[in-house]
Design a protein around this motif. Structure first.
Motif, PDB file in Angstrom:
ATOM      1  N   LEU A   1      26.102  27.646 -35.141  1.00  0.00           N
ATOM      2  CA  LEU A   1      25.034  26.850 -34.525  1.00  0.00           C
ATOM      3  C   LEU A   1      23.679  27.245 -35.095  1.00  0.00           C
ATOM      4  CD1 LEU A   1      23.817  24.981 -32.337  1.00  0.00           C
ATOM      5  CD2 LEU A   1      23.908  26.944 -30.772  1.00  0.00           C
ATOM      6  N   ARG A   2      23.483  28.521 -35.293  1.00  0.00           N
ATOM      7  CA  ARG A   2      22.204  28.997 -35.825  1.00  0.00           C
ATOM      8  C   ARG A   2      21.925  28.405 -37.202  1.00  0.00           C
ATOM      9  NH1 ARG A   2      20.370  35.339 -36.046  1.00  0.00           N
ATOM     10  NH2 ARG A   2      18.589  35.109 -37.433  1.00  0.00           N
ATOM     11  N   PHE A   3      22.943  28.372 -38.062  1.00  0.00           N
ATOM     12  CA  PHE A   3      22.756  27.811 -39.399  1.00  0.00           C
ATOM     13  C   PHE A   3      22.528  26.306 -39.339  1.00  0.00           C
ATOM     14  CE2 PHE A   3      25.188  31.688 -40.726  1.00  0.00           C
ATOM     15  CZ  PHE A   3      24.173  32.249 -41.481  1.00  0.00           C
ATOM     16  N   ALA A   4      23.255  25.628 -38.449  1.00  0.00           N
ATOM     17  CA  ALA A   4      23.090  24.178 -38.339  1.00  0.00           C
ATOM     18  C   ALA A   4      21.692  23.822 -37.849  1.00  0.00           C
ATOM     19  CB  ALA A   4      24.151  23.607 -37.390  1.00  0.00           C
ATOM     20  N   VAL A   5      21.191  24.579 -36.876  1.00  0.00           N
ATOM     21  CA  VAL A   5      19.848  24.324 -36.363  1.00  0.00           C
ATOM     22  C   VAL A   5      18.809  24.600 -37.448  1.00  0.00           C
ATOM     23  CG1 VAL A   5      18.102  25.102 -34.716  1.00  0.00           C
ATOM     24  CG2 VAL A   5      20.452  24.715 -33.958  1.00  0.00           C
ATOM     25  N   ALA A   6      19.024  25.682 -38.202  1.00  0.00           N
ATOM     26  CA  ALA A   6      18.096  25.998 -39.291  1.00  0.00           C
ATOM     27  C   ALA A   6      18.058  24.864 -40.313  1.00  0.00           C
ATOM     28  CB  ALA A   6      18.490  27.302 -39.964  1.00  0.00           C
ATOM     29  N   ALA A   7      19.235  24.296 -40.606  1.00  0.00           N
ATOM     30  CA  ALA A   7      19.289  23.175 -41.548  1.00  0.00           C
ATOM     31  C   ALA A   7      18.570  21.957 -40.982  1.00  0.00           C
ATOM     32  CB  ALA A   7      20.741  22.831 -41.866  1.00  0.00           C
TER      33      ALA A   7
ATOM     34  N   LEU B   1      27.719  25.256 -22.912  1.00  0.00           N
ATOM     35  CA  LEU B   1      26.507  24.760 -22.260  1.00  0.00           C
ATOM     36  C   LEU B   1      25.296  25.601 -22.652  1.00  0.00           C
ATOM     37  CD1 LEU B   1      25.203  22.807 -20.280  1.00  0.00           C
ATOM     38  CD2 LEU B   1      25.713  24.445 -18.462  1.00  0.00           C
ATOM     39  N   ALA B   2      25.475  26.936 -22.644  1.00  0.00           N
ATOM     40  CA  ALA B   2      24.360  27.805 -23.024  1.00  0.00           C
ATOM     41  C   ALA B   2      23.901  27.514 -24.447  1.00  0.00           C
ATOM     42  CB  ALA B   2      24.779  29.272 -22.889  1.00  0.00           C
ATOM     43  N   GLY B   3      24.867  27.292 -25.331  1.00  0.00           N
ATOM     44  CA  GLY B   3      24.517  27.022 -26.720  1.00  0.00           C
ATOM     45  C   GLY B   3      23.773  25.715 -26.906  1.00  0.00           C
ATOM     46  N   VAL B   4      24.260  24.636 -26.272  1.00  0.00           N
ATOM     47  CA  VAL B   4      23.644  23.328 -26.500  1.00  0.00           C
ATOM     48  C   VAL B   4      22.249  23.269 -25.876  1.00  0.00           C
ATOM     49  CG1 VAL B   4      24.470  22.103 -24.436  1.00  0.00           C
ATOM     50  CG2 VAL B   4      24.180  20.864 -26.579  1.00  0.00           C
ATOM     51  N   LEU B   5      22.039  24.015 -24.802  1.00  0.00           N
ATOM     52  CA  LEU B   5      20.714  24.010 -24.185  1.00  0.00           C
ATOM     53  C   LEU B   5      19.686  24.787 -24.999  1.00  0.00           C
ATOM     54  CD1 LEU B   5      21.568  24.406 -20.385  1.00  0.00           C
ATOM     55  CD2 LEU B   5      20.799  22.356 -21.586  1.00  0.00           C
ATOM     56  N   THR B   6      20.150  25.560 -25.977  1.00  0.00           N
ATOM     57  CA  THR B   6      19.211  26.289 -26.837  1.00  0.00           C
ATOM     58  C   THR B   6      18.752  25.468 -28.032  1.00  0.00           C
ATOM     59  OG1 THR B   6      21.017  27.282 -28.125  1.00  0.00           O
ATOM     60  CG2 THR B   6      20.250  28.507 -26.206  1.00  0.00           C
ATOM     61  N   LEU B   7      19.219  24.241 -28.158  1.00  0.00           N
ATOM     62  CA  LEU B   7      18.720  23.394 -29.239  1.00  0.00           C
ATOM     63  C   LEU B   7      17.202  23.253 -29.103  1.00  0.00           C
ATOM     64  CD1 LEU B   7      21.372  20.513 -29.388  1.00  0.00           C
ATOM     65  CD2 LEU B   7      21.102  22.433 -30.973  1.00  0.00           C
TER      66      LEU B   7
END
Length: 549
Positions: free
Chosen positions: A162-168, A379-385
């Motif tokens: 997720l971290r890499f995808a968000v960075a992209a 849920l925790a992950g998607v809310l950190t977008l």
């Protein structure tokens, strides 16, 4: 005051959800009850929870992942480590790539990087949700160990993806080579920092304890701070705080072997951590329910992102994603069982595996597949977008990603709550050796060590103080207890000893119940003081916990 009221409502909902899930005549998983109560809070109050993604990530994930790493059975994890790694790493990467491309193809309006981010957050599984679903249907221990190990690792791997995808998504660029090198640093440094923080803190605690004694409250508070310290230090060096929290938890098991805390510290600490785990997991699901009314209210605007006008398309997308995840997991589990667990039949002469080699039991594969429930971590992950991109524009399709992730959590919980009880009924996992012989050998070894230590203590007291008979009598009484344990664990007398132990436990519990009733009568008549009440109640609680455990 509004924030305090919301927090209290959330905590009350977590408490009430546990009672409701036990009262209901149907086996409805507690997370679904918590989501429902959260919806009621969202609809019945004018307050709304506005979550800061970074704060949410910091408050919820480090303690949960740390505790998973601390408590997971290490021997059982290493026994099926190949299966766990295949599920936690191979399946996650396959899910991120395969489902990312599928979501982008199905919803062209969602950028590819955001589609990969959504695939990353729905890839981790949640064993807490599985345990809640199967509370009334026992899960085979080996399956639960595999699910726990998979969840421990895929939480980290999914969130790193997720971290890499968000960075992209933020930068608009992605380099496979740069991502590989960055991954090595992010993962390696995170693991090292988590281990280092735990070891340093454990050594410091041990040094302070040796010099000035142990304070139970301080010990518990230090254990609570370790995951947050590991996470924040790793993030400061641009490493993975998630992996740091996981490795810190795993290291705690080994760090405490040589630095034992007092029994009262361990008992109280376990109670504190049980409460924290229950509270954080419950709050996450209640928050999901609290956010649902607003998410559904924006469904028309959200579906417009996809180029459609009917909200029914969102439900279709959720179902398609759940089916895609299920198909990928079913295929991967089938291959994993075929080439790892079931393959051990050949090396064991075919003694411990019921199904023939190469033909995995379809119920076993289906149960493992449905047990891949999405929950708190998703849920925790998607809310950190992020809310905005680097240039200040809104993060593309963020509301859509949150809606789809929430839908996947709910649908996977519902499907698993229906399918798992049926699939798990009379299901047998590939066999594993009994732990009884190992347990009996450990009991004999510890009893023999105790007898030798008591004998040495007897001699020391007799030589320094005289009156050897008194010390011999007292020591003999204790040594007789240990000798009875050793004799009771011999092969010939084992069954009789176990039956005697069971009867002893039953009678002891009857006696404890009578003691508690008598103490209650003394309390009602005010025949004893508060200090005596607390002392006797604690003794009864410890004895009951021992004999019921």
């Amino acid at each position: 005051m509004e924030s305090v009221s919301v927090v209290l409502f959330l905590l009350l909902a977590v408490v009430v959800s546990g009672a409701f899930s036990r009262m209901l005549p149907w086996s409805i998983p507690t997370p679904l009850v918590q989501i429902l109560l959260g919806c009621l809070i969202g609809l019945s109050t004018s307050y709304s929870v506005s979550l800061d993604p970074e704060l949410f990530l910091l408050l919820f994930l480090p303690p949960l992942l740390f505790l998973d790493g601390w408590r997971i059975p290490k021997d059982e994890l290493f026994k099926d480590v190949s299966t766990v790694v295949e599920l936690a790493l191979g399946l996650v990467l396959t899910t991120v790539i395969g489902m990312g491309l599928f979501i982008n193809w199905m919803i062209p309006a969602m950028p590819l990087a955001v589609a990969f981010a959504l695939a990353a957050v729905v890839s981790p599984t949640d064993p807490i949700a599985v345990s809640a679903i199967a509370a009334r249907v026992p899960i085979p221990k080996r399956m639960m160990h595999i699910l726990e190990g998979e969840s421990l690792l895929n939480d980290a791997s999914g969130l790193v993806c997720l971290r890499f995808a968000v960075a992209a998504a933020l930068t608009g660029t992605f380099s496979a080579g740069g991502a590989a090198l960055n991954f090595l640093w992010v993962a390696g440094a995170g693991l090292v920092i988590g281990v280092a923080v735990t070891l340093v803190v454990s050594r410091a605690k041990a040094w302070v304890t040796r010099r000035w004694g142990e304070d139970t409250g301080s010990q518990i508070l230090v254990s609570l701070l370790i995951p947050f310290g590991s996470y924040m230090l790793a993030e400061h060096f641009h490493a993975s705080g998630i992996l740091a929290a996981v490795s810190a938890g795993v290291t705690m098991t080994f760090a405490e072997i040589s630095r034992e805390a007092m029994a009262v510290t361990r008992m109280r600490r376990n109670s504190v951590w049980d409460t924290i785990q229950f509270t954080l997991n419950g709050i996450i699901f209640v928050l999901l329910g609290e956010q649902l009314p607003a998410i559904l209210a924006e469904a028309k605007a959200t579906v417009a992102i996809t180029g459609h006008t009917q909200p029914g398309w969102l439900a279709l997308y959720v179902v398609a994603i759940v089916l895609g995840l299920a198909a990928l997991r079913f295929a991967w589990v089938w291959l994993s069982l075929k080439f790892t667990i079931l393959r051990k039949r050949q090396s064991n002469g075919g003694k411990d595996m019921a199904p023939p080699v190469g033909t995995p039991n379809w119920r076993l594969v289906a149960a493992m597949s449905f047990a891949g429930v999405r929950g708190a971590i998703t849920l925790a992950g998607v809310l950190t977008l992020p809310l905005v991109l680097n240039d200040g524009t809104p993060f593309p399709a963020r509301d859509l990603a949150i809606f789809l992730a929430a839908g996947v959590i709910i649908v996977s919980l519902v499907l698993a709550s229906i399918a798992l009880p049926v699939l798990l009924k009379d299901l047998t996992m590939p066999g594993e050796p009994s732990k009884q012989a190992e347990e009996d050998a450990a009991r004999v070894r510890t009893a023999e060590a105790a007898i030798k230590a008591i004998e040495r203590h007897q001699h020391r007291l007799a030589e320094s103080r005289g009156d050897a008979d008194r010390y011999a009598a007292a020591g003999g009484r204790v040594m007789d207890l240990y000798r009875e344990r050793i004799e009771g664990l011999s092969e010939d007398e084992r069954d009789a000893a176990r039956e005697q132990e069971r009867l002893f436990r039953d009678f002891r519990l009857v006696g404890l119940k009578a003691e508690r009733a008598a103490l209650g009568e003394l309390i009602r008549t005010r025949s004893v003081g508060g200090e005596t009440i607390r002392k006797l109640t604690r003794e009864l609680d410890l004895s009951e916990a021992r004999f019921r455990g």
